[in-house]
Write a protein that holds these residues in place. Structure first.
Motif, PDB file in Angstrom:
ATOM      1  N   ASN A 228       1.057  -1.183   0.012  1.00 33.16           N
ATOM      2  CA  ASN A 228      -0.113  -0.104   0.072  1.00 33.16           C
ATOM      3  C   ASN A 228       0.882   1.391   0.006  1.00 33.16           C
ATOM      4  O   ASN A 228       0.339   2.283  -0.529  1.00 33.16           O
ATOM      5  N   TRP A 229       2.144   1.244   0.648  1.00 31.87           N
ATOM      6  CA  TRP A 229       2.822   2.465   0.764  1.00 31.87           C
ATOM      7  C   TRP A 229       4.123   2.411  -0.006  1.00 31.87           C
ATOM      8  O   TRP A 229       5.043   3.450   0.067  1.00 31.87           O
ATOM      9  N   GLY A 230       4.544   1.210  -0.569  1.00 34.44           N
ATOM     10  CA  GLY A 230       5.863   1.287  -1.200  1.00 34.44           C
ATOM     11  C   GLY A 230       6.221   2.253  -2.339  1.00 34.44           C
ATOM     12  O   GLY A 230       7.047   3.166  -2.381  1.00 34.44           O
ATOM     13  N   ALA A 231       5.079   2.436  -3.203  1.00 35.13           N
ATOM     14  CA  ALA A 231       5.313   3.540  -4.362  1.00 35.13           C
ATOM     15  C   ALA A 231       5.179   4.757  -4.039  1.00 35.13           C
ATOM     16  O   ALA A 231       5.917   5.748  -4.528  1.00 35.13           O
ATOM     17  N   LYS A 232       4.241   5.274  -3.008  1.00 37.33           N
ATOM     18  CA  LYS A 232       4.295   6.514  -2.465  1.00 37.33           C
ATOM     19  C   LYS A 232       5.445   6.958  -1.549  1.00 37.33           C
ATOM     20  O   LYS A 232       6.056   7.954  -1.829  1.00 37.33           O
ATOM     21  N   TYR A 233       6.075   6.069  -1.041  1.00 40.24           N
ATOM     22  CA  TYR A 233       7.219   6.028  -0.019  1.00 40.24           C
ATOM     23  C   TYR A 233       8.209   6.278  -1.061  1.00 40.24           C
ATOM     24  O   TYR A 233       9.041   7.355  -0.964  1.00 40.24           O
ATOM     25  N   LEU A 234       8.447   5.478  -2.061  1.00 42.35           N
ATOM     26  CA  LEU A 234       9.698   5.911  -2.762  1.00 42.35           C
ATOM     27  C   LEU A 234       9.734   7.203  -3.626  1.00 42.35           C
ATOM     28  O   LEU A 234      10.468   7.673  -4.277  1.00 42.35           O
ATOM     29  N   GLN A 235       8.311   7.531  -4.144  1.00 43.70           N
ATOM     30  CA  GLN A 235       8.150   8.876  -4.830  1.00 43.70           C
ATOM     31  C   GLN A 235       8.196  10.188  -3.989  1.00 43.70           C
ATOM     32  O   GLN A 235       8.810  11.049  -4.353  1.00 43.70           O
ATOM     33  N   ASP A 236       7.526  10.023  -2.786  1.00 41.30           N
ATOM     34  CA  ASP A 236       7.252  11.305  -2.061  1.00 41.30           C
ATOM     35  C   ASP A 236       8.536  11.357  -1.147  1.00 41.30           C
ATOM     36  O   ASP A 236       8.922  12.537  -0.867  1.00 41.30           O
ATOM     37  N   VAL A 237       9.070  10.332  -0.667  1.00 46.62           N
ATOM     38  CA  VAL A 237       9.861  10.543   0.481  1.00 46.62           C
ATOM     39  C   VAL A 237      11.382  10.460  -0.100  1.00 46.62           C
ATOM     40  O   VAL A 237      12.544  11.059   0.168  1.00 46.62           O
ATOM     41  N   LEU A 238      11.514   9.310  -1.133  1.00 51.90           N
ATOM     42  CA  LEU A 238      12.927   9.283  -1.544  1.00 51.90           C
ATOM     43  C   LEU A 238      13.003   9.935  -3.036  1.00 51.90           C
ATOM     44  O   LEU A 238      14.300   9.721  -3.590  1.00 51.90           O
ATOM     45  N   ASP A 356       1.483  10.770   8.725  1.00 56.08           N
ATOM     46  CA  ASP A 356       0.768  12.049   8.796  1.00 56.08           C
ATOM     47  C   ASP A 356       1.065  12.636   9.790  1.00 56.08           C
ATOM     48  O   ASP A 356       1.388  13.999  10.055  1.00 56.08           O
ATOM     49  N   ALA A 357       0.967  12.245  11.264  1.00 54.11           N
ATOM     50  CA  ALA A 357       1.452  12.625  12.548  1.00 54.11           C
ATOM     51  C   ALA A 357       2.887  12.839  12.876  1.00 54.11           C
ATOM     52  O   ALA A 357       3.053  13.780  13.478  1.00 54.11           O
ATOM     53  N   TRP A 358       3.820  12.065  12.047  1.00 55.59           N
ATOM     54  CA  TRP A 358       5.075  11.969  12.460  1.00 55.59           C
ATOM     55  C   TRP A 358       6.013  12.143  11.296  1.00 55.59           C
ATOM     56  O   TRP A 358       6.050  13.312  10.914  1.00 55.59           O
ATOM     57  N   SER A 359       6.283  11.032  10.626  1.00 54.51           N
ATOM     58  CA  SER A 359       6.896  10.988   9.515  1.00 54.51           C
ATOM     59  C   SER A 359       6.824   9.621   8.592  1.00 54.51           C
ATOM     60  O   SER A 359       6.785   8.705   9.435  1.00 54.51           O
ATOM     61  N   TYR A 360       6.905   9.350   7.550  1.00 53.13           N
ATOM     62  CA  TYR A 360       6.762   8.210   6.782  1.00 53.13           C
ATOM     63  C   TYR A 360       8.300   7.464   7.150  1.00 53.13           C
ATOM     64  O   TYR A 360       7.969   6.347   7.199  1.00 53.13           O
ATOM     65  N   ARG A 361       9.197   7.811   7.305  1.00 50.75           N
ATOM     66  CA  ARG A 361      10.497   7.279   7.595  1.00 50.75           C
ATOM     67  C   ARG A 361      10.242   6.737   9.040  1.00 50.75           C
ATOM     68  O   ARG A 361      10.362   5.456   9.440  1.00 50.75           O
ATOM     69  N   GLY A 362       9.903   7.321   9.826  1.00 56.82           N
ATOM     70  CA  GLY A 362       9.503   6.914  11.407  1.00 56.82           C
ATOM     71  C   GLY A 362       8.381   5.750  11.298  1.00 56.82           C
ATOM     72  O   GLY A 362       8.540   4.817  11.973  1.00 56.82           O
ATOM     73  N   ALA A 363       7.437   6.038  10.435  1.00 50.45           N
ATOM     74  CA  ALA A 363       6.347   4.790  10.291  1.00 50.45           C
ATOM     75  C   ALA A 363       6.980   3.554   9.865  1.00 50.45           C
ATOM     76  O   ALA A 363       6.403   2.760  10.446  1.00 50.45           O
ATOM     77  N   MET A 364       8.048   3.558   9.061  1.00 50.86           N
ATOM     78  CA  MET A 364       8.618   2.265   8.840  1.00 50.86           C
ATOM     79  C   MET A 364       9.027   1.517   9.638  1.00 50.86           C
ATOM     80  O   MET A 364       9.386   0.247   9.571  1.00 50.86           O
ATOM     81  N   LEU A 365       9.428   2.161  11.070  1.00 52.35           N
ATOM     82  CA  LEU A 365      10.216   1.602  12.003  1.00 52.35           C
ATOM     83  C   LEU A 365       9.210   0.767  12.854  1.00 52.35           C
ATOM     84  O   LEU A 365       9.361  -0.208  13.770  1.00 52.35           O
ATOM     85  N   VAL A 366       7.883   1.186  12.681  1.00 50.80           N
ATOM     86  CA  VAL A 366       6.764   0.413  13.557  1.00 50.80           C
ATOM     87  C   VAL A 366       6.896  -0.791  13.199  1.00 50.80           C
ATOM     88  O   VAL A 366       6.867  -2.028  13.774  1.00 50.80           O
ATOM     89  N   PRO A 367       6.381  -1.346  11.583  1.00 55.99           N
ATOM     90  CA  PRO A 367       6.559  -2.831  11.235  1.00 55.99           C
ATOM     91  C   PRO A 367       7.733  -3.530  11.430  1.00 55.99           C
ATOM     92  O   PRO A 367       7.862  -4.627  11.582  1.00 55.99           O
ATOM     93  N   MET A 368       8.939  -2.692  11.589  1.00 57.68           N
ATOM     94  CA  MET A 368      10.244  -3.356  11.590  1.00 57.68           C
ATOM     95  C   MET A 368      10.072  -3.997  13.080  1.00 57.68           C
ATOM     96  O   MET A 368      10.365  -5.086  13.377  1.00 57.68           O
ATOM     97  N   VAL A 369       9.838  -2.995  14.296  1.00 59.02           N
ATOM     98  CA  VAL A 369       9.859  -3.578  15.565  1.00 59.02           C
ATOM     99  C   VAL A 369       8.782  -4.844  15.695  1.00 59.02           C
ATOM    100  O   VAL A 369       9.046  -5.756  16.522  1.00 59.02           O
ATOM    101  N   LEU A 370       7.673  -4.699  15.124  1.00 55.24           N
ATOM    102  CA  LEU A 370       6.645  -5.586  15.009  1.00 55.24           C
ATOM    103  C   LEU A 370       7.159  -7.010  14.598  1.00 55.24           C
ATOM    104  O   LEU A 370       6.763  -7.991  15.145  1.00 55.24           O
ATOM    105  N   VAL A 371       7.876  -6.941  13.422  1.00 62.94           N
ATOM    106  CA  VAL A 371       8.362  -8.108  13.011  1.00 62.94           C
ATOM    107  C   VAL A 371       9.479  -8.749  13.885  1.00 62.94           C
ATOM    108  O   VAL A 371       9.578  -9.957  13.617  1.00 62.94           O
ATOM    109  N   LEU A 372      10.039  -8.056  14.486  1.00 54.01           N
ATOM    110  CA  LEU A 372      11.035  -8.568  15.377  1.00 54.01           C
ATOM    111  C   LEU A 372      10.519  -9.462  16.652  1.00 54.01           C
ATOM    112  O   LEU A 372      11.234 -10.008  17.268  1.00 54.01           O
TER     113      LEU A 372
END
Length: 407
Positions: A228-238, A356-372
């Protein structure tokens, strides 16, 4: 290994493949569906959320249904319904027609996902070695084919119903292939004898299943983040181009296919626990690379790692449920399958809200922690069947993840 099992394995792999094609055709053409029916941006999330919710209902209903009908029977009728409902999404008229088609699709896909994985667990038990990842590799291959068909339809400006015509072709092939499904249940499920955990087919101790449910949820939160967010992240953030932004999902699907195609060999060689731990660590590294990527190409590397890491978790979670409850594996798989949709429902809104509330870079750390968190529950993938209704001795399939015998 008998010819019956080989045919059953091939026909079930085709069922996974067909489901991969159908799901990819749906999710990759959502903008086209929205345009065709004039669905507003406010109403679209309601439609999208309804599908996994109804799929969860279908999965729960399947748990009860398979007490009277074999999982092969459920899969035999649910797959054509899913395929025809998808064609209805492309060929229907009006918002009401779209709602009916999506509702039928959701209910049937819940039954389909549950029964497919029930048969996969059953076949793995019969083989005496890990084969589940191969079925999910077929699903990934179907996803690549479906996404490619969707791209072709969009590129050539084909009507939506024309883009969905391939699923109609899959219907008769799926029906013919269903003749060779194999669902050999253990004696406790087949004869109705009472196990130590309770009545056959219902003897699932949810407390024991809960770690696997959490792993399933976290894996699908990660998966939905990518889709859901891969394309948006690559274009808008990177700062990638619009064309390059379409690549991450394809890269993710290809690496998922590769990881699953090789994953069964890893399970046989090193065991399920090692493979699951390795997958969780690789996926977490992938999220970390995506979150800290200075540019688009490093971000692409992160998405590659995500595909290789996440791909092993879901198939092994289903397999572990079958080992944990060998006398009630159908019920365990049906309940576990619900958390597939829970993760899908949570993942995309969670990342969007945090972005939206923080940053999309920071948001990527949440699934990282969950998968750990999967590392905490990794021992659940080496379940002792005799703890919960499996008899007094370990079944042969309990050693599947340790390189059991067989061809």
């Amino acid at each position: 290994m008998t010819e019956v099992l080989r045919r059953g394995r091939a026909s079930l792999a085709f069922g996974f493949f067909a489901q991969g094609v159908a799901f990819a055709l749906l999710v990759t053409r959502i903008p086209a569906v929205q345009d065709r029916y004039g669905v507003s941006d406010a109403l679209l999330p309601v439609f999208l959320a309804a599908v996994p919710i109804l799929a969860g209902v279908g999965s729960v209903a399947t748990e009860r249904l398979v007490r009277r009908v074999r999982p092969s029977g459920v899969l035999r009728w649910s797959q054509p319904v899913v395929l025809l409902a998808l064609f209805g999404v492309g060929a229907g008229e009006g918002i009401a027609g779209l709602a009916v088609s999506l509702a039928v699709f959701g209910l049937a896909v819940g039954a389909l996902d549950a029964s497919m994985n029930m048969l996969g667990v059953s076949l793995q038990r019969s083989y005496g070695r890990s084969v589940m990842l191969g079925f999910h590799a077929a699903y990934s291959l179907g996803g690549i084919v479906g996404a490619s068909l969707a791209w072709a339809g969009a590129h050539w400006g084909l009507a939506l119903w024309v883009s969905y015509l391939p699923v109609v072709v899959l219907v008769p092939v799926a029906l013919v292939g269903s003749r060779w499904y194999v669902d050999a249940k253990p004696s406790g499920e087949r004869t109705g004898e009472v196990t130590a955990a309770g009545e056959a087919g219902t003897g699932v101790v949810f407390k024991a299943l809960l770690p696997l449910c959490l792993v399933m949820t976290f894996a699908y939160i990660g998966d939905s983040t990518v889709s859901n967010w891969g394309a948006k992240y690559l274009q808008d953030v990177l700062g990638s181009s619009e064309q390059l932004a379409t690549v991450p999902y394809n890269v993710y699907m290809v690496t998922t296919l590769v990881g699953r195609a090789l994953g069964d060999l890893g399970v046989r060689r090193f065991g399920a626990v090692v493979v699951v731990r390795g997958g969780a660590v690789v996926a977490a590294v992938g999220f970390a690379v995506v979150a800290g990527a200075p540019g688009a190409w490093v971000g692409m590397l992160g998405f590659t790692l995500l595909g290789l890491g996440l791909c092993v978790l879901v198939p092994q979670t289903f397999a572990a449920a079958g080992r944990l409850f060998p006398g009630a594996s159908d019920a365990a798989v049906a309940r576990l399958n619900v958390f597939n949709y829970v993760g899908f429902l949570i993942g995309s809104p969670l990342v969007g809200a945090l972005g939206d509330a923080w940053s999309y870079r920071g948001a990527m750390l949440v699934p990282m922690v969950l998968v750990l968190v999967t590392l905490v529950y990794a021992r659940s993938f080496d379940a002792q069947p005799d703890r919960y209704g499996g008899g007094h001795e370990r079944s042969r399939t309990a050693d599947v993840g340790r390189g059991g015998n067989g061809l």
